[in-house]
Scaffold this motif. Structure first.
Motif: not given
Ligand code: MN
Length: 288
Positions: A9, A207, A211, A219, A221-222, A224, A240-241, A243
């Motif tokens: 991350r 990503v 997410e 999880r 996200g952007e 990562d 989760r949204e 992607a």
């Protein structure tokens, strides 16, 4: 089923030349042999550039011993190198450059993008070459958006674009020296993908947008990157949204790595030789 080994991350941000504000997602220094055959992933932008006269970017510099793969999402780039190759790539296009024994090249915003300004977003992935191909001839593949096949996923979950490798009998256009699957996955919110990958291959998920939940829980996200176990063939991803993801998958190259800046060889001696060859002009030169 594949499990998450680690999630990288908050990648470190820096400029490459005056044209590429990148975040280095991983490098050989951070992930080492765990990410082989991949060496580095830089994510540039999204960043706004105001109109200008002189194309921004990176002036001439060398590479030896590996491949650079550039995928453009927004904006337009132009490239030229000492092997006489020249190319322009825009959204959805890919440039797969095999530096091998060596090239000198420059990577710039295109003249038109420079003049108009706008948003730049791209990734550059470095793929290692096995020892037997490191001193082979340089090569260059311009792969346009329309040449990249897209497969629809079951249950209307999204789409998978094949830049390299094979998915359910469909082949991607990039020629590679070792087995590499490079796929771009677009998943819709609360939809799942179950991908079957070759056993034993290195696997990572980057990503770009949105997410996801991986392997049922972790999880990401952007910006990562999730590194997965080589064991297991099944990879579960749930959005989760909405992607957009890059799937990096390939056979690890089980050879020593000596990496120094733009040179990636197998020994310190070969690095010394690369530096000497560069300084004495043996990697060629760019036309004026
Ligand atoms: Mn370069």
């Amino acid at each position: 089923m594949k499990k998450v080994v680690s999630i990288e991350r908050k990648p470190s941000a820096h400029w490459v030349g005056d044209g590429f504000p990148v975040r280095t997602v991983f490098s050989f220094d951070t992930l080492g042999y765990r990410i082989s055959p991949f060496l580095l992933l830089d994510y540039a932008g999204p960043a706004e550039f105001v109109p200008a006269n002189d194309p921004r970017g990176v002036d001439e510099h060398p590479h030896r011993g590996f491949e650079t793969v550039t995928v453009v999402y927004q904006g337009e780039l132009e490239h030229r190198d000492s092997a006489g190759n020249h190319g322009k790539i825009g959204p959805g296009d890919v440039q797969w450059m095999t530096a091998a024994s060596g090239v000198i090249h420059e990577e710039k915003h295109s003249r038109e993008f420079t003049r108009l300004g706008g948003t730049l977003e791209m990734v550059q992935l470095w793929v290692n070459l096995p020892a037997e191909f490191k001193m082979g001839p340089p090569a260059y593949q311009t792969i346009l958006d329309r040449q990249i096949p897209t497969v629809s996923l079951p249950d209307d979950a999204g789409t998978l674009r094949l830049i390299a490798g094979e998915f359910e009998g469909v082949k991607g256009p990039a020629q590679t020296f070792t087995p590499v699957n490079l796929w771009e996955l677009r998943l819709k919110t609360y939809h799942r993908a179950e991908l079957m990958l070759p056993p034993g291959f290195t696997t990572a998920v980057f990503v770009l947008r949105g997410e996801i939940a991986l392997a049922d829980s972790e999880r990401a996200g952007e910006a990562d990157l999730a590194l997965l176990t080589r064991e297991g063939e099944r990879l579960h991803i749930e959005a989760r949204e909405d992607a957009t993801l890059l799937i990096l998958n390939g056979a690890a190259i089980d050879e020593p790595v000596a990496a120094y800046g733009p040179f990636v060889m197998n020994s310190k001696l070969e690095i010394t030789r690369a530096i000497e060859d560069y300084h004495s002009g043996r990697l060629g030169r760019l036309a004026a």
